[in-house]
Each structure stands twice: as structure tokens, then as C-alpha cells.
Design a protein around this motif. Structure first.
Motif, PDB file in Angstrom:
ATOM      1  N   GLY A 285      14.566  21.351  -3.006  1.00 23.87           N
ATOM      2  CA  GLY A 285      15.632  22.288  -2.656  1.00 23.87           C
ATOM      3  C   GLY A 285      15.703  22.562  -1.166  1.00 23.87           C
ATOM      4  O   GLY A 285      16.784  22.575  -0.562  1.00 23.87           O
ATOM      5  N   LYS A 286      14.560  22.784  -0.563  1.00 19.74           N
ATOM      6  CA  LYS A 286      14.523  23.023   0.881  1.00 19.74           C
ATOM      7  C   LYS A 286      15.002  21.794   1.648  1.00 19.74           C
ATOM      8  O   LYS A 286      15.683  21.912   2.668  1.00 19.74           O
TER       9      LYS A 286
ATOM     10  N   ILE B 291      17.177  19.527   0.538  1.00 21.04           N
ATOM     11  CA  ILE B 291      18.634  19.466   0.374  1.00 21.04           C
ATOM     12  C   ILE B 291      19.295  20.410   1.371  1.00 21.04           C
ATOM     13  O   ILE B 291      20.256  20.036   2.061  1.00 21.04           O
ATOM     14  N   ALA B 292      18.788  21.638   1.456  1.00 23.97           N
ATOM     15  CA  ALA B 292      19.358  22.628   2.386  1.00 23.97           C
ATOM     16  C   ALA B 292      19.249  22.129   3.829  1.00 23.97           C
ATOM     17  O   ALA B 292      20.210  22.238   4.608  1.00 23.97           O
ATOM     18  N   HIS B 293      18.094  21.582   4.180  1.00 27.07           N
ATOM     19  CA  HIS B 293      17.875  21.077   5.544  1.00 27.07           C
ATOM     20  C   HIS B 293      18.855  19.951   5.873  1.00 27.07           C
ATOM     21  O   HIS B 293      19.502  19.959   6.932  1.00 27.07           O
TER      22      HIS B 293
ATOM     23  N   ARG C  38      21.690  19.256   4.390  1.00 26.24           N
ATOM     24  CA  ARG C  38      23.069  19.773   4.363  1.00 26.24           C
ATOM     25  C   ARG C  38      23.406  20.417   5.703  1.00 26.24           C
ATOM     26  O   ARG C  38      24.480  20.189   6.271  1.00 26.24           O
ATOM     27  N   ARG C  39      22.471  21.220   6.227  1.00 21.04           N
ATOM     28  CA  ARG C  39      22.691  21.877   7.521  1.00 21.04           C
ATOM     29  C   ARG C  39      22.766  20.849   8.650  1.00 21.04           C
ATOM     30  O   ARG C  39      23.542  21.028   9.592  1.00 21.04           O
TER      31      ARG C  39
ATOM     32  N   GLN D 145      27.494  25.158   1.743  1.00 17.49           N
ATOM     33  CA  GLN D 145      27.257  24.889   0.318  1.00 17.49           C
ATOM     34  C   GLN D 145      28.583  24.603  -0.377  1.00 17.49           C
ATOM     35  O   GLN D 145      28.669  23.714  -1.219  1.00 17.49           O
TER      36      GLN D 145
ATOM     37  N   SER E 153      23.492  26.151  -4.549  1.00 10.63           N
ATOM     38  CA  SER E 153      22.552  27.236  -4.226  1.00 10.63           C
ATOM     39  C   SER E 153      21.321  27.182  -5.123  1.00 10.63           C
ATOM     40  O   SER E 153      20.197  27.363  -4.657  1.00 10.63           O
TER      41      SER E 153
ATOM     42  N   TRP F 211      20.070  24.529  -6.519  1.00  9.88           N
ATOM     43  CA  TRP F 211      19.248  23.398  -6.083  1.00  9.88           C
ATOM     44  C   TRP F 211      18.401  23.808  -4.885  1.00  9.88           C
ATOM     45  O   TRP F 211      17.208  23.562  -4.836  1.00  9.88           O
ATOM     46  N   GLU F 212      19.073  24.445  -3.911  1.00  4.82           N
ATOM     47  CA  GLU F 212      18.411  24.761  -2.649  1.00  4.82           C
ATOM     48  C   GLU F 212      17.331  25.827  -2.789  1.00  4.82           C
ATOM     49  O   GLU F 212      16.400  25.862  -1.997  1.00  4.82           O
ATOM     50  N   THR F 213      17.443  26.670  -3.781  1.00  4.52           N
ATOM     51  CA  THR F 213      16.420  27.689  -4.003  1.00  4.52           C
ATOM     52  C   THR F 213      15.336  27.208  -4.964  1.00  4.52           C
ATOM     53  O   THR F 213      14.395  27.939  -5.262  1.00  4.52           O
TER      54      THR F 213
END
Length: 154
Positions: free
Chosen positions: A7-8, A10-12, A14-15, A21, A36, A38-40
Motif C-alpha cells: 500500500g505504501k 502504491i501511494a509512493h 502514485r505521488r 487517488q 485509499s 490499497w494505500e492504507t
């Protein structure tokens, strides 16, 4: 495979792509709440969107599952297609497991209903008989819900 690390990651990624999101969700045909989750680390991406997600984030399936970028010289035992096949099978087994839980609830409800007919006679026995009848109906309804939900695919 660690859901939180994935998840982290994916967030990284994506940013890094300067995507919100909402934008990523729109490209993948899912809701921003799904991204959200997924990222959490609350859930993993469904098999059906993994390839698209990897393409959007410009990562491999293996990197997604590992939750980190792969070094250039690292050796992989499995390729992306094998990992995708494993994901698909895992999700199918999860659906089957949920269906079995639902069926088990239905069978237990039927057994409880049959058992409730043994009681009866005094007011207290009639109360317990009615209570077991109500519980059996609730259990069967919960079983039907679980089976239907696993068949529909949430």
C-alpha cells in the motif's frame, strides 16, 4: 507479501506520477475509496486491475507484490504471468472459502431449527424453542448473504 508495504509503495509511486487517488481510480475504473484502501493496507488490488495498476505506475507485478522497486541485477524466480496466475487462483480460493462459510451457516441454521422442535411444552421450553428458531433463521439468512456476496464478487 506485506499489504501495508504494498500500500505504501502504491501511494509512493502514485505521488511520483503526480496523480491523485481520484485520478488513478478513474484510470483503473475503480473508486477513490478502493485506492485509499490499497494505500492504507486494508486490502490488496483485485486480480482484474493489477496489470492496469502496474502499467499506470510503471512497475512490474513483482515490484507491486514486494512493495518495493527491484534492483536491476536481482534475479526473479517467477515472471509476471506466473504471479498473475497465482493471484487469480488465490482470489478464486478466497471466494470459494467464503461460499463454504455461507453454506456452513445455512446447514447449522437448519440443524438448529430441527433441534428447536425437540423443545416445547412448558413456557420456558417454548421460549427456548422460539429463541432457537429465531437464531436458526438469522443464521440461515446470514449464510445466504455470505454465499450471494461471494458469488457476486463484492
Amino acid at each position: 507479501m506485506d499489504q501495508l508495504m504494498t500500500g505504501k509503495f502504491i501511494a509512493h509511486k502514485r505521488r511520483e506520477k503526480n496523480l491523485t487517488q481520484e485520478q488513478l481510480a478513474e484510470k483503473l475504473g475503480v473508486s477513490n475509496k478502493t485506492v485509499s484502501k490499497w494505500e492504507t493496507g486494508k486490502c490488496m488490488p483485485d486480480y482484474s486491475v493489477v496489470k492496469g495498476l502496474c502499467e499506470e505506475l510503471e512497475i512490474t507485478v513483482a515490484e507491486l507484490m514486494d512493495g518495493e522497486e527491484t534492483e536491476e541485477k536481482s534475479v526473479r524466480t517467477y515472471d509476471d504471468e506466473q504471479i498473475m496466475d497465482l493471484l487469480r487462483r488465490t482470489q478464486e480460493l478466497e471466494k470459494q472459502k467464503n461460499s463454504l462459510y455461507g453454506i456452513l451457516l445455512i446447514v447449522m441454521g437448519i440443524a438448529l431449527q430441527a433441534f428447536s422442535h425437540i423443545f416445547g411444552g412448558t413456557a420456558l421450553q417454548d421460549f427456548f424453542s422460539g429463541l432457537m428458531m429465531g437464531l436458526s433463521i438469522g443464521e440461515m439468512l446470514a449464510g445466504v448473504y455470505v454465499v450471494a456476496r461471494s458469488l457476486v464478487g463484492r
